[in-house]
Write a protein that holds these residues in place. Structure first.
Motif, short mmCIF file in Angstrom:
data_model
loop_
_atom_site.label_atom_id
_atom_site.label_comp_id
_atom_site.label_asym_id
_atom_site.label_seq_id
_atom_site.Cartn_x
_atom_site.Cartn_y
_atom_site.Cartn_z
N TRP A 28 0.81 -1.22 0.00
CA TRP A 28 0.00 0.00 0.00
C TRP A 28 0.84 1.27 0.00
N ASP A 29 1.97 1.27 0.69
CA ASP A 29 2.82 2.45 0.68
C ASP A 29 3.38 2.71 -0.72
N LYS A 30 3.70 1.63 -1.44
CA LYS A 30 4.18 1.79 -2.81
C LYS A 30 3.07 2.28 -3.73
N VAL A 31 1.85 1.80 -3.51
CA VAL A 31 0.72 2.30 -4.29
C VAL A 31 0.59 3.80 -4.06
N ALA A 32 0.62 4.23 -2.81
CA ALA A 32 0.48 5.65 -2.48
C ALA A 32 1.59 6.47 -3.13
N GLY A 33 2.78 5.91 -3.26
CA GLY A 33 3.92 6.60 -3.87
C GLY A 33 3.77 6.83 -5.36
N LEU A 34 2.77 6.22 -5.99
CA LEU A 34 2.53 6.42 -7.42
C LEU A 34 1.70 7.67 -7.69
N PHE A 35 1.18 8.29 -6.62
CA PHE A 35 0.29 9.44 -6.73
C PHE A 35 1.03 10.73 -6.38
N LEU A 50 -20.98 8.34 -4.98
CA LEU A 50 -19.65 8.35 -4.38
C LEU A 50 -19.70 7.58 -3.07
N VAL A 51 -18.89 6.50 -2.98
CA VAL A 51 -18.91 5.68 -1.77
C VAL A 51 -17.65 5.84 -0.93
N ASN A 52 -16.58 6.37 -1.52
CA ASN A 52 -15.35 6.58 -0.77
C ASN A 52 -14.48 7.58 -1.52
N GLU A 53 -13.76 8.39 -0.75
CA GLU A 53 -12.83 9.35 -1.32
C GLU A 53 -11.64 9.43 -0.38
N VAL A 54 -10.44 9.23 -0.91
CA VAL A 54 -9.23 9.26 -0.09
C VAL A 54 -8.15 10.07 -0.78
N SER A 55 -7.34 10.73 0.02
CA SER A 55 -6.18 11.44 -0.51
C SER A 55 -5.03 10.46 -0.64
N ALA A 56 -3.99 10.86 -1.34
CA ALA A 56 -2.81 10.02 -1.50
C ALA A 56 -2.24 9.66 -0.13
N ALA A 60 -2.82 4.35 1.77
CA ALA A 60 -2.26 3.11 2.33
C ALA A 60 -3.09 2.61 3.51
N GLN A 61 -3.41 3.49 4.42
CA GLN A 61 -4.15 3.08 5.61
C GLN A 61 -5.61 2.76 5.28
N THR A 62 -6.27 3.61 4.52
CA THR A 62 -7.70 3.44 4.25
C THR A 62 -7.98 2.23 3.37
N ILE A 63 -7.35 2.18 2.20
CA ILE A 63 -7.63 1.07 1.28
C ILE A 63 -7.04 -0.23 1.81
N GLY A 64 -5.83 -0.16 2.33
CA GLY A 64 -5.22 -1.36 2.92
C GLY A 64 -6.07 -1.92 4.05
N GLY A 65 -6.64 -1.04 4.85
CA GLY A 65 -7.51 -1.47 5.94
C GLY A 65 -8.79 -2.11 5.46
#
Length: 147
Positions: A28-35, A50-56, A60-65
């Motif tokens: 997830w941290d690597k995914v976040a690093g692509l943004f 709209l069911v979810n909105e997350v910042s870069a 990692a925490q939100t989607i990974g969780g």
């Protein structure tokens, strides 16, 4: 043999491929690093809500969780990329995703299988010679969930 070159289009395709691979391997941290730092990712259901909105920073925490102990699998198809300047682009990718949970090992999991279909609508920005995802919105055509 001449040295192969990597075009901007190739770099964006590679960027999105890394996104899918890092998500599937739960890096997830690597995914976040692509943004880009200011990127926002939005997720819509099949009705377009709209069911979810997350910042870069939250990715990692939100989607990974949300995936938890589940195993995600992403397939990306038939991309369309349009360059809007030398350092910006927009893209649409047909996608299919699956998430599998072992309910015996993790009875708290929200489902055993989720199988979704839809499109990623991305914006890209080239920063210091490297392409990043500047925003992404996942729209759904269909979602099949097995409890």
């Amino acid at each position: 043999m001449s040295t192969p070159t990597h075009t901007d289009l190739d770099e964006i395709r590679d960027l999105k491929a890394r996104y899918a691979r890092f998500a599937d391997t739960k890096q997830w941290d690597k995914v976040a690093g692509l943004f880009t730092d200011d990127a926002v990712m939005r997720f819509r259901d099949v009705e377009g809500n709209l069911v979810n909105e997350v910042s870069a920073a939250e990715f990692a925490q939100t989607i990974g969780g949300r995936v938890g102990a589940g195993q995600p699998i992403h397939h990306l198809f038939s991309h369309e990329v349009t360059f809007t300047s030398d350092t910006t682009a927009e893209g649409v990718w047909a996608m299919e995703d699956l998430i599998f949970h072992d309910r015996a090992a993790h009875p708290e999991a929200p489902f055993s299988t989720m199988h979704g279909f839809g499109h990623y609508h991305d914006t890209y920005r080239k920063v210091a010679g490297t392409w990043y995802i500047a925003g992404s919105e996942l729209t759904r055509l269909r979602m099949d969930i097995v409890p």
